[in-house]
Design a protein around this motif. Structure first.
Motif, PDB file in Angstrom:
ATOM      1  N   ILE A 132       5.669   7.923   0.056  1.00  0.00           N
ATOM      2  CA  ILE A 132       6.526   6.855   1.066  1.00  0.00           C
ATOM      3  C   ILE A 132       7.009   7.930   2.309  1.00  0.00           C
ATOM      4  O   ILE A 132       7.090   7.149   3.275  1.00  0.00           O
ATOM      5  CB  ILE A 132       7.829   6.413   0.129  1.00  0.00           C
ATOM      6  CG1 ILE A 132       7.264   5.691  -1.174  1.00  0.00           C
ATOM      7  CG2 ILE A 132       8.526   5.786   0.840  1.00  0.00           C
ATOM      8  CD1 ILE A 132       8.394   5.516  -2.267  1.00  0.00           C
ATOM      9  N   LEU A 144       4.327   7.405   4.557  1.00  0.00           N
ATOM     10  CA  LEU A 144       4.136   5.993   4.907  1.00  0.00           C
ATOM     11  C   LEU A 144       5.123   5.597   6.225  1.00  0.00           C
ATOM     12  O   LEU A 144       4.904   4.963   7.043  1.00  0.00           O
ATOM     13  CB  LEU A 144       4.072   4.801   3.714  1.00  0.00           C
ATOM     14  CG  LEU A 144       2.965   5.071   2.788  1.00  0.00           C
ATOM     15  CD1 LEU A 144       3.343   4.292   1.592  1.00  0.00           C
ATOM     16  CD2 LEU A 144       1.774   4.592   3.346  1.00  0.00           C
ATOM     17  N   GLY A 145       6.413   5.998   5.769  1.00  0.00           N
ATOM     18  CA  GLY A 145       7.268   5.699   6.627  1.00  0.00           C
ATOM     19  C   GLY A 145       7.231   6.297   7.906  1.00  0.00           C
ATOM     20  O   GLY A 145       7.469   5.181   8.993  1.00  0.00           O
ATOM     21  N   ARG A 203       4.218   6.462   9.447  1.00  0.00           N
ATOM     22  CA  ARG A 203       3.130   5.813   9.916  1.00  0.00           C
ATOM     23  C   ARG A 203       3.836   4.507  10.573  1.00  0.00           C
ATOM     24  O   ARG A 203       3.319   4.005  11.508  1.00  0.00           O
ATOM     25  CB  ARG A 203       2.062   5.676   8.807  1.00  0.00           C
ATOM     26  CG  ARG A 203       0.771   5.451   9.482  1.00  0.00           C
ATOM     27  CD  ARG A 203      -0.392   5.801   8.338  1.00  0.00           C
ATOM     28  NE  ARG A 203       0.185   4.499   7.608  1.00  0.00           N
ATOM     29  CZ  ARG A 203      -0.645   4.308   6.302  1.00  0.00           C
ATOM     30  NH1 ARG A 203      -1.195   5.248   5.854  1.00  0.00           N
ATOM     31  NH2 ARG A 203      -0.310   3.435   5.507  1.00  0.00           N
TER      32      ARG A 203
END
Lengths: 515, 456
Positions: free
Chosen positions: A501, A504-505, A507
């Motif tokens: 996560i 992803l954060g 990105r």
């Protein structure tokens, strides 16, 4: 207030005599009958009100105040109906008709009358409730309008005469209570041998044989005008009240002065105090166990006896046997029986005491100073070494069982709280409790083999219980380890997910920067 | 993998669905993101219920002679049966907790405002269904506590005006709680309620997928969003894992619950319909406020039976709660409506106080506690909580409307500190509310309705 009383009178439709009393006003201008009394009157069945009306009409109920007295007594309508038809009660409850010393009053202290003439007690008397009123004992009939000569002859007016010699009382009560045919009409299950038993009892021989009117007779225990059945909590002979009833005389040193045991010693007056400390006294008086014996449990009700002669010694043990038959049978077959008989020792009492029988403990079992067995064994059986070994064996096994039971009982709650199945263990604890009782009982055989027949299965049960506890603890450990492993795996997975996560954060932030 | 997807896509047209997921976003900003996850945690606990329920169904046998025995068999003989039952019970309670927090967060964020009225209504019905699950599942072990609690609980059905007796008979399958009741509750618990719930959960989720999650007040469309897949979903998954850890820890450490009245499920003794009910029987914690309210009512009031009046009051309150999207006109216009925030706080204080009182807080563990001592202790706690909420709202959010929560606090204070009866204290509070609204309506000022607060 007057208007309210009249309003009520109008609502109920009182007869003319009643209406006259209902609306009566005292010198102070207030109604004579209180709101409570009027409420009671309104709640009566019509038939009972008619009976009261007739009594007013016949001037047996002579005033509104008199009617108020009758209505102020807490009694069912049926009892009031009986009162309304009984001229003896009606006359003797009217303060305007009889003197204070013969006046029945709801509260004799207030009316300064004889404490035995308590109207509240009287209307609750078992005899009165069954229709046997004044005339049943005093003579005459309830319809008599004045004291007949017959009554005066039968019941001397001088109370001194009646009190000085009470030998007449047992026979007087027995006129009905010794007549099976008569009693069947009232209480078919009630025995009718009270007089015969009483005549043979110590109280009976003192009163009837020696004309000692201090000796207890019927009214000493049952009372006079407020006699209740023995199962009533208000009865003086209700199981829990018996010790105090007997103690009225037997705990009064002044009253008992001069009375002696058969061996010539003054009769002690500490029995009540001792009984209250005993296992029986605590069971009956504190725990409310009505099965526990009071005085009458051992001494009998009407045929009381004193355990003193050789014959009485044997009968005393029989009294204990009524509730403790196994212990008694084991003792009868033991070595001690012969020795006790030789010394004329009472069986149970010798070790357990008489009125202050305490809960026995395993600590009593030993042949050493301070232990129960020691005094006799040191004196009469010094050379028999087997006795000491047997006592030590008994004590050892009982200690193991007792401690084991406490250990399992303490553990079971903890295991149950942890969510483990404790039903098998609870069953084992139940078996162990029974084994402890059986093993303690077999002490009375004073034989190692008989004792072991209960102790050995008990010890086996204890071992089974300990195995169950060990298994449950192992299961608990397995659960905790399993939980830790599961939490570890899940946390590992969660950490991986958190890293993902996080990646992803960053990105997503990059995406946001784009136009 | 892609070949398999192509194969499925050709037949079922999955590409639009994938595109939808790729572009689906969760609104960010305005308020904390944490509130968006509560629906997911509720769903997780519901899924746990379904899984553990299925496992229990493998061994559970409804029936007067078998229900208790089969539960006993599950917890003592079936490998890990104790764990499955414990997980089922714990997840049930955690689901209700999660549901309540989810519902109140939705309420305070005004996420019920148009166009999401039906999401609120389906959510409300799902909440009622969850309570129905709790009530019907409680009887299934057929133990003493369940039997008597169900007797007391179903008895309150009599209070429903007109059809009360009929409803009671339908629910119990006769005049008393019996094996017939057990069969009915079993059918409700494992067939009827799950079917309705799955349908409604589907509808609830569909509404959310179609409309997206509600943005903060004052923003019809979020300025920016978080991608639903995979960003939001992975965060959801992480939270579910943490929930699973919590669930497993509680289930293993406290297999019979925390031991509080209404939150315990020790099997105990088998139900005996002929035995007298023992005192102190209480329903599960989420029904305690209704139970306590029933106790506060006298036997007769306003020409009705006390329980009837209490059930009527509860029905009216729940009705208002369900109709909030239509009642809150300011939220409909996307304007701040602190009056409804205040209504939410008042509801929390009202329900919380009654629940604490039903728990006999301050009763010193006595079997028959001193009611005044309990009322006082629970009042102290509730008033402190009310003061803390007031401070938070006044200083952190600059709220200025406290009429409803103030009236609820006044009722609690009058009852707990001055020993005024609960109902009389309630009448004083209602009069205060009426006077307050009358003042707001009649006071001189601008012709437009007064702003009742400032947007958080």
């Amino acid at each position: 207030m007057i208007a309210l009383a009249l309003l009520l009178a109008a609502a109920i439709e009182y007869s003319a005599p009643l209406k006259q009393f209902v609306g009566a006003v005292g010198k102070d201008g207030k109604p004579v009958l209180t709101q409570g009394q009027l409420h009671t009157l309104d709640g009566l069945p019509e038939h009972t009100r008619e009976l009261l009306s007739t009594a007013i009409d016949n001037q047996i109920i002579g005033s509104a105040k008199h009617l108020g007295i009758l209505l102020s007594v807490d009694m069912p309508a049926q009892s009031l109906a009986l009162v309304a038809q009984d001229n003896c009660v009606l006359c003797h409850t009217d303060p305007g008709n009889v003197k204070a010393r013969s006046l029945f009053s709801p509260d004799p202290k207030v009316s300064n009358s004889n404490p035995l003439l308590n109207l509240t007690e009287f209307v609750n008397d078992t005899h009165f409730r069954q229709g046997l009123s004044c005339s049943g004992c005093h003579g005459g009939t309830p319809k008599d309008e004045s004291m007949a000569n017959e009554i005066a002859q039968r019941w001397p007016s001088d109370p001194g005469l009646r009190h000085a010699d009470r030998t007449w009382i047992p026979g007087f009560c027995a006129r009905c209570h010794s007549d099976p045919a008569f009693m069947r009409g009232f209480s078919p299950a009630m025995p009718t041998d009270q007089l015969v038993k009483y005549q043979q009892s110590k109280h009976g021989t003192l009163l009837l044989g020696e004309h000692d009117s201090k000796a207890a007779q019927c009214v000493s225990c049952h009372g006079v005008h407020g006699i209740r059945g023995a199962k009533s909590r208000n009865s003086k002979v209700y199981a829990q009240r018996i010790p105090e009833t007997c103690g009225t005389c037997h705990a009064d040193a002044q009253y008992m002065a001069g009375y002696k045991n058969v061996n010539g010693d003054p009769l002690p007056t500490n029995q009540l105090a001792q009984y209250k400390l005993s296992v029986h006294g605590k069971a009956l008086l504190e725990k409310g166990d009505l099965g526990a014996p009071a005085c009458n449990g051992c001494h009998g009700n009407h045929g009381n006896n004193v355990a003193a002669t050789a014959v009485a010694v044997a009968s005393f043990s029989q009294a204990c046997r009524t509730c403790h038959p196994t212990n008694a049978s084991l003792f009868e077959a033991s070595k001690h029986k012969k020795a006790f008989d030789e010394h004329q020792w009472p069986a149970c009492e010798q070790c357990h005491g008489r009125h202050q029988i305490m809960k026995p403990t395993d600590a009593l079992l030993a042949n050493e100073p301070g232990a129960l067995c020691f005094d006799c064994h040191a004196k009469y059986s010094k050379e028999n070494l087997a006795c000491g070994k047997t006592a030590a064996h008994f004590k050892g096994a009982l200690t193991q069982l007792g401690e084991g039971k406490a250990e399992l009982s303490g553990t079971v709650e903890h295991l149950a709280e942890a969510g483990l199945d404790v039903e098998p263990l609870t069953g084992v604890i139940g078996e162990l409790s029974e084994a402890v009782v059986q093993t303690r009982t077999r002490v009375h055989s004073f034989d190692q083999g008989t004792f072991d027949s209960a102790a050995t299965p008990g010890l086996e049960t204890l071992a089974r219980g300990r195995k169950l506890v060990a298994d449950a603890r192992a299961e608990h450990g397995f659960r905790r380890k399993g939980l830790l492993m599961a939490i570890g795996s899940l946390l590992l997975l969660a950490s991986g997910l958190a890293f993902k996560i996080r990646g992803l954060g960053s990105r997503a932030s990059d995406d946001e920067k784009r136009p | 993998m892609s070949r398999a997807f192509d194969w499925l896509d050709k037949r079922y047209g999955l590409t639009p669905l994938v595109d939808f997921l790729k572009h689906k976003e969760v609104p960010v900003g305005g308020h904390s993101m944490v509130w968006y996850y509560l629906g997911g945690t509720t769903l997780f606990f519901f899924a746990s219920q379904v899984c553990t329920g299925l496992l229990l169904l493998l061994f559970y046998q409804p029936g007067e002679a078998t229900a208790y025995e089969s539960i006993r068999f599950i917890t003592t003989k079936v490998p890990f049966g104790w764990l499955v039952r414990s997980l089922h019970c714990w997840s049930a309670h955690l689901m209700i907790v999660s549901l309540i927090v989810h519902m109140f967060s939705t309420f305070f964020l005004k996420a019920y405002r148009p166009p999401r009225e039906l999401s609120w209504v389906t959510g409300f019905v799902l909440f009622m269904l969850a309570l129905g699950f709790g009530f019907s599942g409680y009887l299934l072990p057929w133990n003493e506590l369940a039997f008597f609690a169900t007797s007391v609980g179903t008895d309150s059905m009599k209070a429903v005006p007109g059809i009360g007796d009929w409803l009671l008979q339908v629910l119990r399958g006769g005049t008393d709680v019996s094996a017939q009741t057990l069969y009915r509750f079993f059918a409700l618990h494992v067939v009827a309620l799950p079917l309705i719930t799955v349908g409604l959960v589907g509808g609830h989720l569909l509404f959310i997928q179609r409309q997206g999650m509600a943005p903060a007040m004052g923003t019809h469309v979020a300025r920016r969003g978080l991608r639903f897949f995979p960003d939001f979903l992975l965060r959801d998954l992480l939270l579910w894992l943490l929930c699973l850890i919590l669930l497993a820890t509680l289930a293993v450490s406290l297999p019979y619950g925390p031991g509080l009245p209404g939150v315990e499920w020790e099997l105990g003794k088998k139900a005996n319909p002929l035995a007298p009910a023992y005192p102190g029987i209480k329903p599960e914690w989420y029904f305690l406020w209704v139970y306590q309210l029933l106790k506060e009512f006298p036997p007769h009031i306003l020409g009705m039976e006390g329980p009837q009046a209490a059930i009527l009051l509860v029905s009216v309150m729940l009705g208002i709660w369900a109709a909030v999207p239509w009642l809150d006109r300011r939220a409909q216009r996307d304007e701040s409506s602190t009056a409804f925030s205040d209504l939410g706080v008042a509801a929390i204080l009202f329900v919380g106080y009654l629940t604490l009182k039903a728990w006999d807080i301050g009763g010193k563990g006595l079997k028959v506690p001193d009611t005044f001592a309990v009322a006082r202790a629970t009042s102290i706690i509730t008033v402190i909580v009310a003061a803390a909420i007031f401070a938070l709202r006044r200083f952190a959010y600059q709220h200025r409307f406290f009429l409803l929560s103030g009236a609820a606090t006044l009722q609690i204070a009058l009852h707990g500190f001055l020993r005024v009866s609960y109902l009389n204290a309630g009448i004083v509070s209602v009069l205060l509310i009426a006077a307050g609204f009358a003042y707001l309506r009649l006071r001189p000022g601008p012709s437009v309705p007064p702003r009742l607060g400032v947007a958080p």
